[in-house]
Design an enzyme around this catalytic site. Structure first.
Site, short mmCIF file in Angstrom:
data_model
loop_
_atom_site.label_atom_id
_atom_site.label_comp_id
_atom_site.label_asym_id
_atom_site.label_seq_id
_atom_site.Cartn_x
_atom_site.Cartn_y
_atom_site.Cartn_z
N SER A 106 0.82 -1.22 0.00
CA SER A 106 0.00 0.00 0.00
C SER A 106 0.85 1.26 0.00
O SER A 106 1.68 1.45 0.89
CB SER A 106 -0.87 0.07 1.27
OG SER A 106 -1.88 -0.86 1.23
N ALA A 152 2.75 -2.33 4.22
CA ALA A 152 2.43 -1.34 5.24
C ALA A 152 1.99 -2.13 6.46
O ALA A 152 1.28 -3.11 6.34
CB ALA A 152 1.30 -0.45 4.74
N HIS A 197 -5.23 -9.91 -1.42
CA HIS A 197 -5.22 -10.23 0.01
C HIS A 197 -6.28 -11.28 0.34
O HIS A 197 -7.31 -11.34 -0.33
CB HIS A 197 -5.54 -8.97 0.85
CG HIS A 197 -4.63 -7.82 0.62
ND1 HIS A 197 -4.77 -6.95 -0.44
CD2 HIS A 197 -3.54 -7.39 1.31
CE1 HIS A 197 -3.81 -6.04 -0.40
NE2 HIS A 197 -3.04 -6.28 0.65
N ASN A 247 1.53 3.29 10.97
CA ASN A 247 0.72 3.78 12.11
C ASN A 247 1.11 2.94 13.32
O ASN A 247 1.58 1.80 13.17
CB ASN A 247 -0.77 3.59 11.82
CG ASN A 247 -1.10 2.14 11.50
OD1 ASN A 247 -0.86 1.68 10.37
ND2 ASN A 247 -1.62 1.43 12.47
N MET A 282 -1.73 -7.51 7.16
CA MET A 282 -2.72 -8.43 6.58
C MET A 282 -2.23 -9.05 5.28
O MET A 282 -3.03 -9.43 4.43
CB MET A 282 -4.03 -7.68 6.33
CG MET A 282 -4.58 -6.93 7.53
SD MET A 282 -5.99 -5.92 7.06
CE MET A 282 -6.15 -4.86 8.50
N SER A 283 -0.93 -9.11 5.09
CA SER A 283 -0.41 -9.63 3.81
C SER A 283 0.89 -10.39 4.05
O SER A 283 1.19 -10.81 5.16
CB SER A 283 -0.16 -8.46 2.85
OG SER A 283 0.91 -7.65 3.31
N TYR A 289 -8.28 -11.10 2.78
CA TYR A 289 -9.51 -10.45 3.24
C TYR A 289 -10.40 -9.99 2.10
O TYR A 289 -11.57 -9.66 2.29
CB TYR A 289 -9.21 -9.28 4.19
CG TYR A 289 -8.45 -8.12 3.57
CD1 TYR A 289 -9.05 -7.27 2.66
CD2 TYR A 289 -7.13 -7.89 3.91
CE1 TYR A 289 -8.35 -6.21 2.09
CE2 TYR A 289 -6.42 -6.84 3.36
CZ TYR A 289 -7.03 -6.00 2.44
OH TYR A 289 -6.33 -4.97 1.89
N GLU A 290 -9.87 -9.98 0.86
CA GLU A 290 -10.71 -9.63 -0.29
C GLU A 290 -11.60 -10.81 -0.69
O GLU A 290 -12.43 -10.67 -1.58
CB GLU A 290 -9.84 -9.20 -1.46
CG GLU A 290 -9.13 -7.88 -1.20
CD GLU A 290 -8.09 -7.56 -2.26
OE1 GLU A 290 -8.43 -6.87 -3.23
OE2 GLU A 290 -6.94 -8.01 -2.12
N HIS A 307 -7.36 3.75 6.72
CA HIS A 307 -6.50 3.40 5.58
C HIS A 307 -5.88 4.63 4.94
O HIS A 307 -4.77 4.58 4.43
CB HIS A 307 -7.32 2.59 4.56
CG HIS A 307 -6.50 2.08 3.41
ND1 HIS A 307 -5.48 1.16 3.56
CD2 HIS A 307 -6.53 2.39 2.09
CE1 HIS A 307 -4.92 0.91 2.38
NE2 HIS A 307 -5.54 1.65 1.47
N HIS A 343 -3.28 0.37 -4.65
CA HIS A 343 -2.65 -0.77 -5.32
C HIS A 343 -2.99 -0.66 -6.81
O HIS A 343 -4.15 -0.78 -7.19
CB HIS A 343 -3.19 -2.10 -4.78
CG HIS A 343 -2.66 -2.47 -3.42
ND1 HIS A 343 -1.69 -3.42 -3.24
CD2 HIS A 343 -2.97 -2.03 -2.19
CE1 HIS A 343 -1.43 -3.54 -1.95
NE2 HIS A 343 -2.19 -2.72 -1.28
N1 HPA Z 1 -2.96 -3.44 11.44
C1 HPA Z 1 -3.05 -4.33 10.43
N2 HPA Z 1 -2.64 -4.06 9.20
C2 HPA Z 1 -2.11 -2.84 8.97
C3 HPA Z 1 -2.00 -1.87 9.98
C4 HPA Z 1 -2.46 -2.20 11.28
O1 HPA Z 1 -2.40 -1.39 12.24
N3 HPA Z 1 -1.44 -0.77 9.41
C5 HPA Z 1 -1.20 -1.08 8.11
N4 HPA Z 1 -1.60 -2.33 7.83
#
Ligand code: HPA
Length: 288
Positions: free
Chosen positions: A33, A116, A86, A238, A214-215, A88-89, A250, A64
């Site tokens: 990302s 990310a 991903h 973050n 998540m990847s 989750y998609e 996001h 993306h």
């Molecule tokens: N959690 C999960 N996935 C993420 C985060 C997060 O805080 N930041 C970027 N991808």
């Protein structure tokens, strides 16, 4: 042994990329990302949209782009996946890893994964870059479930050194040469798509995780299965849930990734140059 359905699909995808005039890559890069800008540093790049690659899942996530770019960086032919699928998609795990298996079949002996991630270690800050030294798979999924694809790799692949120590050393050297700070730590992968709860982040810290995302983990498993050497860097976009009390979104993830992008792009390019000098990407992947 008859060629299996997944291998037929990979061959069709390889044929489409070659037909677009792409050079045979030695190094693959997966851009997470907000980190897609690296492709601008490729020389003489050929771009193939995922829509033009048979069986390649498209991307639905903002930030993306959905294209494979092959060009030269640091004297090596490099193939970049700009955008990934991903879990989750809703994609099946084997579809999530189709792109990295394609990189391996195109000839990549090394694949560098970027993502990310949320910072779990409290000393991290948004913008921190973290070399991934190991992972914890909490997605509950694996791309290797089902009959083993013997043509791709063994039934029970070893993950003791999933993140290649020699590649890690070169990443540290590239960062030092450029004066870029590079932390190191363990990446925990969760299914998503919701961000974690503060309680879950407390649990992840107890488990030994430094970052959460998540990847990446399904891709690492699929690549190690195929014998491809793997390096990975997380951009901490973050602090994970509950650490600062701020809400997560996001847009902030993308914004921080964009701020970190110059350091990130420089580090990747320096890393690839050192790999070429060390002859680490010379052998070619399993091209089938
Ligand atoms: N959690 C999960 N996935 C993420 C985060 C997060 O805080 N930041 C970027 N991808």
């Amino acid at each position: 042994m008859p060629i299996s359905d997944p291998e037929v699909k990979l061959e069709q995808a390889v044929a489409a990329v070659r037909a677009a005039g792409a050079a045979e890559p030695r190094v693959g890069v997966v851009l997470g990302s907000g980190l897609g800008a690296f492709v601008e540093s490729l020389v003489a790049a050929v771009r193939v949209s995922y829509a033009d690659i048979p069986h390649m899942p498209g991307t639905t996530v903002v930030g993306h782009a959905g294209a494979l770019c092959v060009g030269t960086c640091g004297g090596l032919a490099v193939a970049c996946l700009q955008g990934r699928a991903h879990l989750y998609e809703g994609h099946a795990p084997e579809r999530v890893v189709f792109g990295v298996r394609l990189l391996a079949r195109l000839g990549c002996a090394v694949v560098l994964l970027t993502n990310a991630a949320g910072g779990v270690r409290t000393s991290f800050r948004p913008g921190t870059l973290m070399l991934v030294t190991d992972h914890i798979n909490l997605t509950g999924r694996s791309p290797l479930v089902g009959p083993n694809e013997d043509g791709l790799g063994p039934r029970f692949p070893d993950l003791t050194r999933a993140y290649d120590p020699e590649l890690a050393e070169l990443a540290r050297k590239a960062a030092a040469d450029l004066g870029i700070g590079l932390e190191a730590g363990v990446y925990a992968a969760l299914l998503g798509p919701s961000y974690e709860t503060p309680a879950e982040i407390g649990m992840l810290r107890l488990l030994g995780a430094d970052a959460v995302g998540m990847s990446t983990v399904p891709e690492v498993i699929a690549l190690r299965h195929m014998g491809v050497r793997v390096g990975a860097i997380s951009c901490i976009t973050n602090m994970a849930a509950g650490i600062t009390g701020e809400r997560l979104d996001h847009a902030e993830v993308e914004r921080t990734a964009r701020h970190a992008r110059d350091a990130f792009v420089g580090l990747l390019a320096g890393w690839i140059r050192l790999m070429g000098e060390a002859g680490l990407a010379g052998g070619g992947g399993r091209t089938g």
